[in-house]
Design an enzyme around this catalytic site. Structure first.
Site, PDB file in Angstrom:
ATOM      1  N   ASP A 196       0.225  -7.621   1.280  1.00  0.00           N
ATOM      2  CA  ASP A 196       0.674  -6.237   1.489  1.00  0.00           C
ATOM      3  C   ASP A 196       2.196  -6.124   1.497  1.00  0.00           C
ATOM      4  O   ASP A 196       2.782  -5.469   2.369  1.00  0.00           O
ATOM      5  CB  ASP A 196       0.097  -5.683   2.800  1.00  0.00           C
ATOM      6  CG  ASP A 196       0.106  -4.153   2.811  1.00  0.00           C
ATOM      7  OD1 ASP A 196       0.357  -3.547   1.751  1.00  0.00           O
ATOM      8  OD2 ASP A 196      -0.123  -3.574   3.888  1.00  0.00           O
ATOM      9  N   HIS A 220       0.818  -1.219   0.000  1.00  0.00           N
ATOM     10  CA  HIS A 220       0.000   0.000   0.000  1.00  0.00           C
ATOM     11  C   HIS A 220       0.852   1.270   0.000  1.00  0.00           C
ATOM     12  O   HIS A 220       0.355   2.347  -0.306  1.00  0.00           O
ATOM     13  CB  HIS A 220      -0.989  -0.001   1.185  1.00  0.00           C
ATOM     14  CG  HIS A 220      -0.365   0.211   2.538  1.00  0.00           C
ATOM     15  ND1 HIS A 220      -0.072  -0.820   3.398  1.00  0.00           N
ATOM     16  CD2 HIS A 220       0.005   1.349   3.179  1.00  0.00           C
ATOM     17  CE1 HIS A 220       0.427  -0.331   4.515  1.00  0.00           C
ATOM     18  NE2 HIS A 220       0.495   0.987   4.412  1.00  0.00           N
ATOM     19  N   SER A 271       4.586   2.463   7.973  1.00  0.00           N
ATOM     20  CA  SER A 271       4.256   1.297   7.146  1.00  0.00           C
ATOM     21  C   SER A 271       5.445   0.863   6.301  1.00  0.00           C
ATOM     22  O   SER A 271       6.084   1.684   5.635  1.00  0.00           O
ATOM     23  CB  SER A 271       3.082   1.620   6.221  1.00  0.00           C
ATOM     24  OG  SER A 271       1.902   1.815   6.962  1.00  0.00           O
TER      25      SER A 271
END
Length: 317
Positions: A182, A141, A260
């Site tokens: 992811d 992402h 992230s």
């Protein structure tokens, strides 16, 4: 005791004649005085024995104020120094990733995206050095816009530290993606001497309660360390395409926007997960303390396929 000692402190002895004559006169008085002194000595001795434990306590124990303010545990110093050393040895393996849009791709060279005045920063994330070939592991992402771009306007700018702590900024080339878990891999063209790959651990032997550390770039603040513990194991979290990711690690180490893709490491500096998600309070982007990382065993399994084939095995057929 002092009185008794001073009672034995006499001058030179008197003559024999004077001794006999005086003893006859003062013998009743001397006898009575002797009995009084003996009785007084017994009382003083008994009093000293009764007070001895209290005196020992008062003289031998430290005062409460000194015990609270002056004492510093050597273990506290060792723990602090260990965390500092852990960060210093690991931080060069962590990179900052910026998602950038440029209006005219033809004006952008392979390594100068940030120098374009019209470039727009659309988001930030983190990643870590996988090997000496320049492969960078991050979340899907973080690079989703680059992965779906067909115009050439989307770029990923990767910033890493050299041996002197100076930032090296390069464009990252997308190598492979695994949206279902992811994960994504970028590649940067950097001399090998500036690349410090992470040490990989194992998520299989993790235990709830053990210490863990997150290094990343929350809100654009490069190389930030947060600490916590493994709060839970075997969690299920959604992937960017809606499929569940099994076996996620739950931690209370703060993971915010920009973290992230960064590594979650154990007390030995080994990567045990890839920071990926957090539950936030409704209406805010502030972490609630319930954060998740993709287990490193899954990363070990999939990243080599992303580097070689650009996708995982299940997506190739």
């Amino acid at each position: 005791m002092v009185v008794l000692n001073t009672c034995h402190s006499y001058g030179s002895p008197p003559s024999a004649v004077s001794t006999i004559s005086r003893s006859a006169i003062v013998s009743p008085i001397a006898s009575r005085l002797f009995l009084i002194l003996v009785s007084f000595r017994k009382r003083v001795t008994a009093l000293n024995l009764a007070l001895l434990p209290s005196l020992f306590t008062l003289t031998c124990l430290p005062s409460p104020s000194k015990a609270n303010t002056d004492y510093q545990s050597p273990q506290d110093d060792d723990e602090e120094e260990r965390v500092v050393r852990l960060f210093q040895e690991t931080t060069r393996s962590v990179v900052s990733i910026k998602d950038i849009e440029v209006p005219n791709p033809k004006t952008v060279s392979q390594s100068s995206t940030s120098e374009v005045a019209e470039a727009i920063e659309e988001g930030t994330g983190s990643g870590f050095v996988w090997d000496k070939l320049g492969h960078i592991v991050t979340n899907y992402h973080v690079v989703a816009k680059l992965a779906s771009d067909t115009t050439g306007r989307q770029k990923c700018e990767v910033s890493l530290l050299d041996t002197d702590g100076n930032a090296i900024v390069k464009d990252g080339k997308l190598v492979g993606i695994d949206a279902a878990h992811d994960l994504a891999v970028l590649k940067v063209d950097v001399p090998e001497k500036y690349l410090k790959p992470v040490m990989l651990g194992s998520s299989q032997s993790l235990r709830v309660g053990q210490s863990c550390f997150a290094i990343g770039n929350p809100y654009g603040y490069d190389h930030t360390l947060t600490t916590g513990v493994v709060s839970g194991l075997g969690r299920e979290i959604p992937s960017p395409i809606g499929r569940p990711i099994q076996g996620a690690i739950q931690t209370d180490a703060a993971i915010n926007g920009g973290n992230s893709g960064g590594p979650l490491i154990d007390s030995f500096g080994h990567v045990i997960g890839v920071n990926t998600a957090t539950f936030t309070r409704k209406g805010s982007k502030i972490s609630s303390g319930v954060n998740f990382a993709i287990p490193v065993d899954l990363v070990r399994q999939n990243v080599p396929y992303l580097i070689v084939y650009g996708t995982v095995v299940s997506n190739r057929y």
